[in-house]
Design a protein around this motif. Structure first.
Motif, short mmCIF file in Angstrom:
data_model
loop_
_atom_site.label_atom_id
_atom_site.label_comp_id
_atom_site.label_asym_id
_atom_site.label_seq_id
_atom_site.Cartn_x
_atom_site.Cartn_y
_atom_site.Cartn_z
N GLU A 46 0.84 -1.20 0.00
CA GLU A 46 0.00 0.00 0.00
C GLU A 46 0.87 1.24 0.00
O GLU A 46 1.97 1.24 0.55
N LYS A 47 0.35 2.31 -0.61
CA LYS A 47 1.05 3.58 -0.63
C LYS A 47 0.02 4.68 -0.42
O LYS A 47 -1.05 4.65 -1.02
N SER A 48 0.36 5.66 0.42
CA SER A 48 -0.59 6.75 0.68
C SER A 48 -0.73 7.62 -0.56
O SER A 48 0.18 7.70 -1.39
N ALA A 49 -1.86 8.29 -0.66
CA ALA A 49 -2.09 9.20 -1.79
C ALA A 49 -1.02 10.28 -1.83
O ALA A 49 -0.57 10.68 -2.90
N THR A 50 -0.57 10.74 -0.68
CA THR A 50 0.46 11.77 -0.61
C THR A 50 1.78 11.26 -1.18
O THR A 50 2.47 11.98 -1.89
N ASP A 51 2.13 10.00 -0.90
CA ASP A 51 3.41 9.44 -1.35
C ASP A 51 3.37 8.89 -2.78
O ASP A 51 4.41 8.62 -3.37
N LEU A 52 2.20 8.71 -3.33
CA LEU A 52 2.06 8.15 -4.68
C LEU A 52 2.78 9.03 -5.69
O LEU A 52 2.74 10.25 -5.60
N GLN A 53 3.44 8.41 -6.67
CA GLN A 53 4.19 9.14 -7.68
C GLN A 53 3.77 8.72 -9.08
O GLN A 53 3.33 7.58 -9.29
N VAL A 54 3.91 9.64 -10.04
CA VAL A 54 3.72 9.29 -11.44
C VAL A 54 4.71 8.18 -11.79
O VAL A 54 5.88 8.23 -11.40
N GLY A 55 4.22 7.14 -12.45
CA GLY A 55 5.04 5.99 -12.78
C GLY A 55 4.81 4.80 -11.87
O GLY A 55 5.16 3.68 -12.22
N ASP A 56 4.22 5.03 -10.69
CA ASP A 56 3.88 3.90 -9.82
C ASP A 56 2.89 2.99 -10.54
O ASP A 56 2.02 3.46 -11.27
N ILE A 57 3.03 1.70 -10.33
CA ILE A 57 2.16 0.72 -10.98
C ILE A 57 1.14 0.23 -9.95
O ILE A 57 1.50 -0.35 -8.93
N LEU A 58 -0.14 0.48 -10.24
CA LEU A 58 -1.22 0.15 -9.32
C LEU A 58 -1.85 -1.18 -9.67
O LEU A 58 -1.85 -1.62 -10.81
N LYS A 59 -2.42 -1.81 -8.65
CA LYS A 59 -3.17 -3.06 -8.84
C LYS A 59 -4.59 -2.69 -9.25
O LYS A 59 -5.20 -1.78 -8.69
N THR A 60 -5.10 -3.39 -10.23
CA THR A 60 -6.46 -3.16 -10.68
C THR A 60 -7.05 -4.47 -11.20
O THR A 60 -6.46 -5.53 -11.01
N LYS A 101 -2.51 18.18 -7.13
CA LYS A 101 -3.03 18.57 -5.82
C LYS A 101 -4.36 19.30 -6.03
O LYS A 101 -4.48 20.17 -6.87
N LYS A 102 -5.38 18.91 -5.25
CA LYS A 102 -6.70 19.53 -5.34
C LYS A 102 -7.21 19.85 -3.95
O LYS A 102 -7.26 18.98 -3.08
N ASP A 103 -7.58 21.09 -3.75
CA ASP A 103 -8.20 21.52 -2.50
C ASP A 103 -9.42 22.35 -2.86
O ASP A 103 -9.36 23.15 -3.79
N GLY A 104 -10.48 22.19 -2.14
CA GLY A 104 -11.67 23.00 -2.39
C GLY A 104 -12.92 22.38 -1.79
O GLY A 104 -12.89 21.28 -1.25
N ILE A 105 -14.01 23.11 -1.90
CA ILE A 105 -15.30 22.64 -1.41
C ILE A 105 -15.88 21.68 -2.45
O ILE A 105 -15.92 21.99 -3.64
N ILE A 169 -28.31 7.20 0.61
CA ILE A 169 -27.17 8.09 0.39
C ILE A 169 -27.54 9.48 0.86
O ILE A 169 -28.71 9.87 0.85
N SER A 170 -26.53 10.22 1.30
CA SER A 170 -26.73 11.62 1.67
C SER A 170 -25.53 12.42 1.17
O SER A 170 -24.43 11.88 1.03
N THR A 171 -25.77 13.69 0.90
CA THR A 171 -24.72 14.56 0.35
C THR A 171 -24.58 15.80 1.20
O THR A 171 -25.57 16.37 1.65
N GLN A 172 -23.34 16.21 1.42
CA GLN A 172 -23.09 17.46 2.11
C GLN A 172 -21.83 18.09 1.52
O GLN A 172 -20.97 17.40 0.98
N SER A 173 -21.73 19.40 1.61
CA SER A 173 -20.55 20.11 1.13
C SER A 173 -19.48 20.08 2.20
O SER A 173 -19.76 20.34 3.37
N GLU A 174 -18.27 19.72 1.79
CA GLU A 174 -17.14 19.68 2.72
C GLU A 174 -15.89 20.14 2.01
O GLU A 174 -15.83 20.16 0.77
N PHE A 175 -14.89 20.51 2.79
CA PHE A 175 -13.60 20.88 2.22
C PHE A 175 -12.84 19.61 1.88
O PHE A 175 -12.73 18.70 2.69
N PHE A 176 -12.32 19.54 0.66
CA PHE A 176 -11.54 18.40 0.19
C PHE A 176 -10.08 18.80 0.12
O PHE A 176 -9.74 19.84 -0.44
N GLU A 177 -9.21 17.98 0.69
CA GLU A 177 -7.77 18.19 0.59
C GLU A 177 -7.16 16.88 0.15
O GLU A 177 -7.18 15.90 0.90
N GLY A 178 -6.68 16.85 -1.08
CA GLY A 178 -6.13 15.60 -1.57
C GLY A 178 -5.58 15.72 -2.97
O GLY A 178 -5.01 16.75 -3.34
#
Length: 196
Positions: A46-60, A101-105, A169-178
């Motif tokens: 496993e690798k965190s989203a923060t540590d993930l790099q272009v070129g990493d090979i993911l399982k799918t 990098k994406k941050d926002g509501i 399902i329910s929806t709410q607006s939240e701040f996204f950092e990722g």
């Protein structure tokens, strides 16, 4: 939190951070990962989203496609039943081709399942589902009570699917950092969310 990096000659922010500082609306079109999310690499680690790099090979997974449907469509309906899917789906690999990098509501959707568990994700994320006797990808914010979501238990060498029934399902607006992640084969890769 990530510290922004920049080109020391031009003082331009590196592209992975540039979108965080735009004043226009931040549209998150691709797969999104919170800083606390993990992805499964092709070797099973496993690798965190923060540590993930272009070129990493993911399982799918490869989904059987006897009808030759356009798999680049994020809302693909494979037109196959669950038995065909289970007998033909296999693990495969998918390289990361971009990371921004994406941050926002955002609209954050919570799915409550009939087994008492829940799952949260951004509203335009797509999930592998079994609806009207057909395997298809459906937007999380379009799920309905009774829809079946198919999750992969990636801890085993043999592909195992966990079926979960949507209760509400329910929806709410939240701040996204990722991060918005681009992969070579469109929307397919396996993630693990903290606490799941």
């Amino acid at each position: 939190n990530e510290n922004p990096s920049y080109n020391p000659s031009t003082y331009e922010l590196d592209s992975v951070f540039r979108n965080c500082y735009l004043t226009s609306e931040l549209l998150m079109d691709g797969p999104k990962l919170l800083n606390t999310d993990y992805v499964i690499l092709s070797d099973g680690t496993e690798k965190s989203a923060t540590d993930l790099q272009v070129g990493d090979i993911l399982k799918t997974i490869d989904i059987p496609n006897p009808n030759n449907i356009d798999t680049t469509d994020p809302y693909s309906n494979y037109g196959i039943n669950i038995e065909t899917f289970l007998s033909g789906a296999t693990y495969t690999e998918n390289p990361v081709i971009s990371k921004i990098k994406k941050d926002g509501i955002i609209n954050l959707v919570t799915i409550m399942f009939t087994d008492g568990t829940n799952w949260k994700d951004t509203g335009n994320s797509t999930y592998l589902s079994y609806i009207n006797n057909e395997i298809q990808f459906k937007r999380i914010d379009e799920l309905e009570n009774g829809d079946l979501i198919l999750l992969v238990d990636s801890s085993n060498e043999q592909l195992e699917i966990i079926q979960k029934t949507v209760e509400s399902i329910s929806t709410q607006s939240e701040f996204f950092e990722g991060w918005e992640i681009g992969v070579e084969r469109e929307h397919l890769f396996l993630t693990k969310t903290e606490g799941s």
